[in-house]
Every structure is written in structure tokens, then in C-alpha cells.
Motif scaffolding. Structure first.
Motif, PDB file in Angstrom:
ATOM      1  N   ASP A  77       0.788  -1.089  -0.118  1.00 56.71           N
ATOM      2  CA  ASP A  77      -0.087   0.057   0.002  1.00 56.71           C
ATOM      3  C   ASP A  77       0.868   1.506  -0.147  1.00 56.71           C
TER       4      ASP A  77
ATOM      5  N   ASN B  48       2.671   6.150   8.194  1.00 56.77           N
ATOM      6  CA  ASN B  48       1.756   6.185   9.115  1.00 56.77           C
ATOM      7  C   ASN B  48       0.582   7.194   8.400  1.00 56.77           C
TER       8      ASN B  48
ATOM      9  N   PHE C 252      -2.396   7.231   5.410  1.00 61.71           N
ATOM     10  CA  PHE C 252      -3.254   6.342   4.308  1.00 61.71           C
ATOM     11  C   PHE C 252      -3.940   7.136   3.297  1.00 61.71           C
ATOM     12  N   LEU C 253      -3.478   6.722   2.217  1.00 59.00           N
ATOM     13  CA  LEU C 253      -3.853   7.381   1.140  1.00 59.00           C
ATOM     14  C   LEU C 253      -4.678   6.311   0.111  1.00 59.00           C
ATOM     15  N   SER C 254      -6.144   6.886  -0.478  1.00 62.74           N
ATOM     16  CA  SER C 254      -6.640   6.271  -1.206  1.00 62.74           C
ATOM     17  C   SER C 254      -6.350   6.458  -2.792  1.00 62.74           C
TER      18      SER C 254
ATOM     19  N   ASN D 182       0.410   2.967  17.726  1.00 70.09           N
ATOM     20  CA  ASN D 182      -0.398   2.636  16.695  1.00 70.09           C
ATOM     21  C   ASN D 182      -2.036   2.773  16.973  1.00 70.09           C
TER      22      ASN D 182
ATOM     23  N   ARG E  24      -3.023   6.453  17.999  1.00 66.35           N
ATOM     24  CA  ARG E  24      -3.100   7.223  16.714  1.00 66.35           C
ATOM     25  C   ARG E  24      -4.580   6.939  15.952  1.00 66.35           C
ATOM     26  N   GLU E  25      -4.955   5.574  15.605  1.00 71.42           N
ATOM     27  CA  GLU E  25      -5.873   5.324  14.791  1.00 71.42           C
ATOM     28  C   GLU E  25      -7.080   5.582  15.585  1.00 71.42           C
TER      29      GLU E  25
ATOM     30  N   GLU F  22      -7.644   9.290  15.007  1.00 74.20           N
ATOM     31  CA  GLU F  22      -7.669   9.958  13.640  1.00 74.20           C
ATOM     32  C   GLU F  22      -8.857   9.186  12.670  1.00 74.20           C
TER      33      GLU F  22
ATOM     34  N   PRO G 178      -8.105  -2.597   2.877  1.00 76.61           N
ATOM     35  CA  PRO G 178      -6.999  -2.274   2.160  1.00 76.61           C
ATOM     36  C   PRO G 178      -5.893  -1.967   3.667  1.00 76.61           C
ATOM     37  N   ASN G 179      -6.444  -1.338   4.342  1.00 77.27           N
ATOM     38  CA  ASN G 179      -5.586  -0.710   5.599  1.00 77.27           C
ATOM     39  C   ASN G 179      -6.666  -0.345   6.544  1.00 77.27           C
TER      40      ASN G 179
ATOM     41  N   ALA H 160      -7.990   2.348   7.461  1.00 76.26           N
ATOM     42  CA  ALA H 160      -8.854   3.386   7.044  1.00 76.26           C
ATOM     43  C   ALA H 160     -10.184   2.803   6.260  1.00 76.26           C
TER      44      ALA H 160
ATOM     45  N   PRO I 229     -12.036   3.210   0.757  1.00 74.07           N
ATOM     46  CA  PRO I 229     -12.483   4.653   0.514  1.00 74.07           C
ATOM     47  C   PRO I 229     -13.756   4.851  -0.095  1.00 74.07           C
TER      48      PRO I 229
END
Lengths: 399, 480
Positions: free
Chosen positions: A123, A132, A134-136, B179, B182-183, B186, B352-353, B355, B358
């Protein structure tokens, strides 16, 4: 013909010419002189975390042999490039390429606070993010978004695969994935598909439905352009038989037939070698090297090597010390291999990995991968890398 | 059935709050007041049948075996095989778990609850190799998905899946791992810009010692916990993890962040900030009661405004589940559901992560749209699919192991496969009135307003079955 054939028979082939909507005309009418300046980038992704230390082997360093008793390659088998590093014997096909000055090796490419998860690290490499962040969108996708002179159309970036990687997805523009140009052409020429986009004006708004229709029309237009431009070209070169070589053969066909594409994306997977690595990785490196050598020679014979830059990366390297199963575990920095006919610095670009100065068993990176991307964006794709990456990265002088 | 406002409203509600609606039910509910229909939707979703595919006893046994093998320098061949076998079984059970949840969404009679679970699945995005952890987190999201957001947040924060994914196992006194902290701020509560790096550092210390044990249960380890004074949001105190969560929830920004995300998932990709404010105030004043927030939204006039109807791109899950549910589809080889999810870009349990996915227009590129338009004929008419999809990076080790050394082609080249699904056409057609015209069926199946082209395309159709396949293959069917 019945348009519902699309819905029944997926292999249906339709006759007739492709409808091109009025607003798409300018792309077909692009001036010919733009063609002559065409520079191509080919990105090769090795998925699974290729062990760079058994690819470009630091045979001149005793620590390599001490830490890898079960999997190190004997010095006499290594294809030596200088008195420190050499190629894995399965990469013999690349020796000639290297000697021609068409190959550059960049050691220890990585990023701060490396992530050892395949997913996350891939990714990061595909989006060009910090570890750290997160880009889409992907770095090539954002290049498409940048509205550069030549990146108006989906076929500006082509991935030779069934589905599109994040690397090629931008906010407003996306590349196109195709494994077989003829099949995509058939599908977009299917009566049902054609009837859906025929005279489609009322839907070309900025809303989601408009976006769907725009995607269909662009797909159809791109499929037709790619097929019509490349169908006549026949490569005379012989490629090895492997899925990977086939991908490269398609890329070569596109480049050699003069397709106005700037970025191609291909991948080879299976590099997650935790157990009995030597044979597995050896087979993959052989496939990789033989495919690449055939590809580069093919381009050379078509006078396209000068206009082509190929980069190879993997999401991370492996740990310096082997594990107990004659394999290697997930590590950090890795080498990148760069190929092309116009390399400014050929051969080995920077110092070999320092195996004596590790970060808890892992290589420390010398160069950020975004410096490599930044160099390519600035010097090869002619955009300002700060517009694509999160900040301005210093460029390198390999091109 | 008359095309009055309620027909459209109920259909819209069930598309967004669930996975669509059958014709007879729509017919029945259209006669009711919309607030009553919303009430009924909540009523149906009161029960929370949990996913129970993974057997915790067996998984715990495997965990213990794994823990025993972990860290050993030299393993015997038998131990190596055992370890490999556990990984193989876990991968297989993880796929079964995915299929079980998809099946549950297709067949559920508590649609709002499953839709909420899907929403929280994307919000608290997490990957775990351990199917027991995945199932447990999914059940936390199901049980609390319409309850108190605070309870949900605390439960998620204590789940082994999340503790593992966001490295809280490594978060200990003197060596904090930031970690999770932060999440938490965020992505899970406040959103970027509403806290400082200092707040992350300090709150990470509060979560030291939040771990799970060998058994896979949450455990607080006092000896690894940092008891010192923390300076968080400008307040000084000996804050524990729960205190940090309370302080985060005290901030109205948290209610706003969650409300905006709910709005984007259920109403429109482009948030109307006035409507978001309205929801956020309500959510905050209700002390973070999720059901109350959802009720407020589904009963708001603006929820049924034309700009919010038939304008959202379905996620791959919504698309696949909606289609399968409408036509009572059985997948004879359910693994194909995983292939389809992955090809369409939403492999559940594998975001994917952290986040999450999207969403919105990012679901659609030329290949995913072509595939979506193809799937109805494949699923409903049993066609062939020549789509191999990408190898999952987590499967790389398996691919590497399974490679045949001599006749090696690219591992990605898998053979063509058949979808091998059966739609129950007679059941579907039985739900429709005898005199239903193809045009009326089209109006029922599509959410966007019909334009003249579609009207004329379907009006010369003879059968309802062919109309259904054609209509579900249209770009308009991608919207809900």
C-alpha cells in the motif's frame, strides 16, 4: 442482432465500427508530433517481498555468508558485477543487458518506520505515502490527475492484468486494466454495451451516474484505440513461455506499435519465501530475468529502448539473517533494478548494503523510494514531483 | 401498485438501510406511514443472531499449539508441518467465515442490523489471520451496531483482533507503541486535526497493558501498564484507557465525525453539512445512541430528497448481496463469492488498511465496471467468467510454497471458472403480480429515475426474466 446476446453469451463477437462520442474526438485527433516525444515508463512489481540480498548478492561481504549458512550462493556461482556484488546465477540472462549499459541497480531503497506487513507495505509503495499515512490514490493515479498534457485518457496508464492496482487509481482519473486487448474490444463492442452508451448525452454530468457513463465511454474509446493501434503489429522476437513474459510481450507490442501510453504496470508474484527459499526464488528470478532480457532486446530492435524506462520494486526486502527453515522473513530496505537505453548512471548506483550496521537485524535504507519516484516524475514524466508526492523529494541522477 | 411517494420512499429506505426489498413486502409497506415503516425496520432488527461458524474451543487449542511453537529456534519436521497445517486451516476457516457472513446478509430477516455491521466493519477496519478473532470482532459490531457507540468503541478496543492489528500487544510501559492511540483518534473517533501529537503519545501510555492472553481473551496486565500521570487534551490526570475514551467522547467533534461517516455511507457521498450538524447534535445529546441517530436520519425529510435517491454507487458487497437476495441465488461453489469480492475491490475481512475502503467513485474503474455489468448474466444465467483476479499478498507464502519448480507459469494465471450459481426464478416470478409489465419491473429494480432510453429499451421486451437480467446489467443498477 439481439443486444441481449451480451447477457447470455459472454464470448459474443460483434461486427461493425465503434461509436465514438463527439467529445472524445480530440483524443483520436491528437497531433502526430506529440508521438515522437513519447517516453514510456514500465513498472514491474515483484509481489511477496523479494529477497534482494539473494538477488543482487553482496558476495564480497563475509557477513552475508555467516548469516546465511543454508541459503547463501557460492562465490563461484555468482555473476560478478564488481568486487562486492553480483547477480544470482538464475539471472544470467541479464548479464548481457548489464554489460550493454542498460541496467542500474539502486541499493537499500526504503522508507522511515518500515512496515513488515505485505499488505500495508505494498500500500505504501503503491500510494507513495508515509508509513503512518493512509492514501486512497496511487502515485501513478495522481500523475494522471495532474492533468499533464498527455494524461487525459485512461490508456495513459495500462496495467496488463484483470483488475486495476491502487497505484493506477487517481481521484478523478484512473488507468485501465486489460489482459487481452481483443477481449476488451469485443466486450465494449457488444450490442448491449453499445446500445447503453449510444447517444449518451443526458448522463454526462458530474454526478455518479454521469461518472459511470463516462467510464463506459472512455473504456470503449480506449479499447478501440488500443486494439486498432496495436492489432497490426507483430513482434518478431521470441519470448520465454511464462505468464510474466506474456505480460511483457503485450507491453512491448503496445510500445512498439506507437500507443500513446506513458505508464505500463505488470507484476510477478510468489516471492514470500519463508521456507526452502533457494529453488523457489531461483525459479522466479529466472522467469523474471529471461522475460526482461527478451523484452529489452525486443524494444532495442524496435528502436524503443531509448524511450523506455523500466523499474522493478518489491514491497520490502528480507531480513539479513536466514530463518530456521532455510528461508527468510520479512525485512525492510531492498534494491531496485532500473533498465533503459538512456540511463545516466549505469551499473551499480550506490554503496552495497552495510551488513554490519543493522537496525535490529534489518538493513537501514539509504534512499527513500519516493526519491526514485520523484526522479522519474521530474525527469521522465515531466511533472513536478511535489504535485504528486506529499512534498518535494530530491531527485537522483540515474536518468 | 401505484407509483406514489411511499412506494419510492420505502424502496429507498430498504435499499439504504438494508439490501433491497421484495415486491410483496414493498406492496404491503407502501400503504403505511413512513415513520411506521422505519419503526418496523428497527423492530425486525432487534435480534442479533451472531455468527457462529468458528468453533472457539478448536481455535483456542490451535492458538496454544502456535504459542508453543513460536520462538523456538529449531523446529522438528513434525512441528513445522503442524505450524503449516494450522496456517492452512486458519486460511480456510477465514474464507468460510467470509462466505458465512455474506450468506447471512443475503438471507437475513434483520437487514438493518446486518447493514450496520457492514458499516462498522468498514469503520473499524481490521485484518486478522485468526478467524476466531475476526468472527468475534464481527459479532461485537453486530451486537453493538445499534446500541451505545461507547460500548461498541470499548469492546472493539479490547478485541484481540484490533489489539493485534494495531500493535497494542507491543504497547508497554517505558516502550509505548502509539499505533492504536493514533488510529483511535484519527480514524475511529475525532478525525485528523482535532488532537495533537502530544495527545497521541500520552494516551498511548494509558493503553499500555491492554492485551490478550494465550487463550485469545482480553487481559489487563498491570505490570506492563504505565500508571504515571498523563497530560491529555490539556488535562492532567492518571488516566486509564477507559478515561481516555470518555474524554474523546466528551468532544462534540467525535459525534460530528461519526455522523458524517454515517451520512456518507447511508445518504450521500457528498455530505450536506447542515444535515450532518443536525445528526451530530442529536447523536451527542442522545449520549451516542446509535439507534437514535439512525432513526433521526431515516425519518428526516431530506433523507428522501431526490438528490439522495438512486445516486449512491453500491459497494461491491451491496451489489452482490442485493442481487443475490433479489433473485434468491444459491452459490453451488461459494468460493466464487470471494473471487468476486476480490475482483470488485471489496474482499470482506480484508480491508486495504485501517482506514477501510474509500468508497464512492473509487469503487469504479473500467475493469470493475465491466465486471459488474457482466455479473448479473453470469450469476442469473450461469455464464462463464474469465477473470482470475490478483493474488492476495497474504496468500503469497502459500503461492510460494505451491509453486511447481519445473513447468512454472505465472501463479496468477488460474483456470477459468464457472460462477455455478442458481437463481430461483420461479420463486422470484411468483412474488410478482401476473400483469406486471417489463417497464413496471424495471421501475421496481432500479433506483435512479428512468430516462427515455431505458424506457424504450425495455418496453419491447417480452419476458420478465430477460428484462430482469437486462436491467440488472445496466449502469443504473450500480446505483442505489
Amino acid at each position: 442482432m439481439n443486444r441481449r446476446n451480451f447477457l447470455r453469451n459472454t464470448g459474443f463477437v460483434a461486427a461493425g465500427s465503434l461509436f465514438v462520442p463527439a467529445f472524445m474526438k480530440p483524443l483520436e485527433a491528437m497531433a502526430l508530433d506529440e508521438l515522437s516525444l513519447y517516453k514510456n515508463l514500465v513498472v514491474v512489481q515483484l509481489s511477496g517481498g523479494n529477497d534482494g540480498l539473494n538477488t543482487i548478492i553482496p558476495y564480497g561481504n563475509d557477513i552475508y555468508y555467516q548469516k546465511r549458512k543454508g541459503i547463501s550462493i557460492k562465490p563461484e556461482e555468482i555473476i560478478k558485477l564488481n568486487d562486492m556484488q553480483g547477480l544470482n546465477p538464475n539471472m544470467a540472462a541479464l548479464k548481457e543487458i548489464y554489460d550493454q549499459g542498460w541496467m542500474t541497480i539502486i541499493n537499500d531503497v526504503g522508507y522511515p518506520n518500515p512496515d513488515r506487513s505485505h499488505f500495508r507495505s505494498m500500500d505504501i509503495w503503491q500510494t507513495g505515502s508515509d508509513s503512518n499515512q493512509f492514501l486512497s490514490t496511487g502515485w501513478i493515479g495522481r500523475y494522471l490527475d495532474s492533468n499533464c498534457q498527455t494524461c487525459k485518457f485512461p490508456y495513459t496508464a495500462i496495467e496488463v492484468d484483470d483488475s486495476l492496482s491502487l497505484a493506477l487509481k487517481g481521484q478523478t482519473k484512473k488507468g485501465i486494466a486489460l489482459k487481452d486487448p481483443a477481449a476488451l474490444f469485443r466486450n465494449t463492442n457488444d450490442p448491449f454495451f453499445k446500445s447503453m452508451i449510444q447517444n449518451e448525452k443526458e448522463h454526462l454530468d458530474e454526478d455518479n451516474l454521469g461518472y459511470l457513463y463516462k467510464t463506459m465511454i472512455e473504456t470503449s474509446s480506449s479499447a478501440s484505440y488500443i486494439q486498432n493501434t496495436s492489432k497490426i503489429y507483430q513482434s518478431k522476437s521470441v519470448y520465454p513461455t511464462s505468464g510474466f513474459s506474456n505480460q511483457l510481450k503485450i507491453v512491448s507490442k503496445f510500445i512498439s506499435s506507437g500507443l500513446k501510453t506513458r505508464v505500463y504496470y505488470v507484476s510477478l508474484s510468489g516471492f514470500d519465501t519463508h521456507v526452502n527459499q533457494v529453488n523457489q526464488q531461483g525459479n522466479l528470478l529466472k522467469q523474471y530475468s529471461e522475460g526482461m532480457a527478451a523484452f529489452l532486446k525486443d524494444l532495442k530492435s524496435n528502436n524503443k529502448l531509448e524511450d523506455t524506462l523500466v523499474i522493478t520494486f518489491s514491497e520490502f526486502g528480507r531480513r539479513v539473517e536466514q530463518n530456521a527453515s532455510n528461508g527468510t522473513d520479512h525485512g525492510t530496505a531492498n534494491n531496485m533494478m532500473i533498465f533503459g537505453g538512456r540511463l545516466k548512471k549505469q551499473g551499480i548506483f550506490n554503496a552495497a548494503p552495510n551488513l554490519g550496521d543493522l537496525d535490529t537485524g534489518d538493513l537501514k535504507y539509504q534512499l527513500d523510494f519516493r526519491q526514485v519516484y520523484g526522479t522519474i516524475l521530474d525527469k521522465w514524466l515531466d511533472v513536478n514531483n511535489a504535485d504528486i508526492l506529499s512534498k518535494k523529494f530530491n531527485t537522483l541522477d540515474f536518468i | 401498485m401505484s407509483n406514489n411517494d411511499n412506494f419510492l420512499k420505502v424502496k429507498h429506505l430498504y435499499n439504504r438501510a438494508g439490501f433491497g426489498i421484495s415486491y410483496p413486502e414493498l406492496h404491503k409497506l407502501s400503504k403505511k406511514n413512513i415513520n411506521k415503516v422505519v419503526e418496523g425496520l428497527f423492530k425486525k432488527s432487534e435480534k442479533d443472531d451472531l455468527l457462529s461458524l468458528v468453533d472457539p474451543t478448536e481455535e483456542k487449542r490451535q492458538l496454544l499449539v502456535q504459542a508453543g511453537l513460536y520462538g523456538k529456534k529449531e523446529l522438528t519436521d513434525e512441528q513445522k508441518n503442524m505450524r503449516r497445517e494450522i496456517v492452512r486451516m486458519q486460511n480456510e476457516i477465514s474464507r468460510d467465515l467470509n462466505i458465512a457472513w455474506v450468506g447471512k446478509m443475503i438471507n437475513t430477516d434483520a437487514p438493518l442490523r446486518e447493514k450496520m455491521t457492514l458499516f462498522w466493519h468498514g469503520h473499524f477496519a481490521c485484518r486478522s489471520n485468526n478467524p476466531m478473532f475476526s468472527q468475534q470482532l464481527n459479532n461485537i459490531q453486530r451486537e453493538n451496531g445499534l446500541g451505545s457507540f461507547k460500548t461498541l468503541l470499548v469492546e472493539v478496543s479490547k478485541s484481540p483482533a484490533m489489539l493485534q492489528y494495531l500493535n497494542n500487544q507491543q504497547n508497554r510501559k517505558g516502550k509505548p507503541n502509539e499505533n492504536f492511540a493514533r488510529e483511535l483518534m484519527e480514524l475511529f473517533t475525532l478525525g485528523i486535526g482535532n488532537y495533537t501529537e502530544q495527545d497521541i503519545k500520552e494516551s498511548a501510555r494509558s493503553f499500555t497493558g491492554w492485551m490478550y492472553d494465550k487463550d485469545g481473551s482480553f487481559i489487563f496486565r498491570p505490570n506492563l501498564h504505565d500508571n504515571g500521570t498523563k497530560n491529555f487534551f490539556g488535562k492532567i490526570g492518571n488516566f486509564e484507557g477507559e478515561n481516555i475514551i470518555d474524554l474523546i467522547l466528551e468532544k462534540p467533534k467525535t459525534a460530528e465525525f461519526i455522523s458524517r461517516k454515517v451520512y456518507k455511507f447511508f445518504v450521500n457521498d457528498v455530505p450536506n453539512e447542515d444535515h450532518v450538524k443536525e445528526l451530530a447534535n442529536h447523536f451527542y445529546n442522545s449520549k451516542y445512541d446509535i439507534a437514535s441517530l439512525m432513526n433521526k436520519m431515516f425519518t428526516a425529510d431530506w433523507f428522501y430528497n431526490p438528490e439522495n435517491v438512486g445516486t449512491k454507487i453500491k459497494s461491491p458487497a451491496e451489489f452482490l448481496i442485493g442481487l443475490s437476495r433479489s433473485f434468491y441465488v444459491t452459490y453451488n461453489k461459494p468460493q466464487v463469492l470471494i473471487q468476486l469480492q476480490s475482483s470488485l475491490g471489496q474482499y470482506l475481512f480484508n480491508p486495504p488498511n485501517v482506514a477501510g475502503w474509500p468508497g464512492g467513485q473509487s469503487w469504479i474503474d473500467s475493469s470493475s465496471l465491466m465486471l459488474r455489468m457482466r455479473i448479473p448474466s453470469l450469476v442469473l444465467n450461469d455464464g462463464e467468467i474469465d477473470f482470475s483476479g490478483k493474488a492476495d499478498p497474504e496468500d503469497e507464502a502459500v503461492i510460494a510454497l505451491n509453486r511447481n519448480s519445473t513447468t512454472e507459469a505465472n501463479a496468477k494465471t488460474k483456470p477459468k471458472s464457472y460462477v455455478n450459481a442458481t437463481a430461483n426464478w420461479s420463486k422470484f416470478l411468483d412474488t410478482l403480480p401476473n400483469d406486471l409489465t417489463p417497464l413496471a419491473l424495471t421501475t421496481f429494480l432500479l433506483q435512479p429515475k428512468l430516462n427515455t432510453k431505458i424506457t424504450s429499451m425495455v418496453s419491447d421486451n417480452k419476458g420478465l426474466r430477460s428484462t430482469a437480467v437486462e436491467v440488472t446489467s445496466m449502469p443504473e443498477y450500480q446505483l442505489c
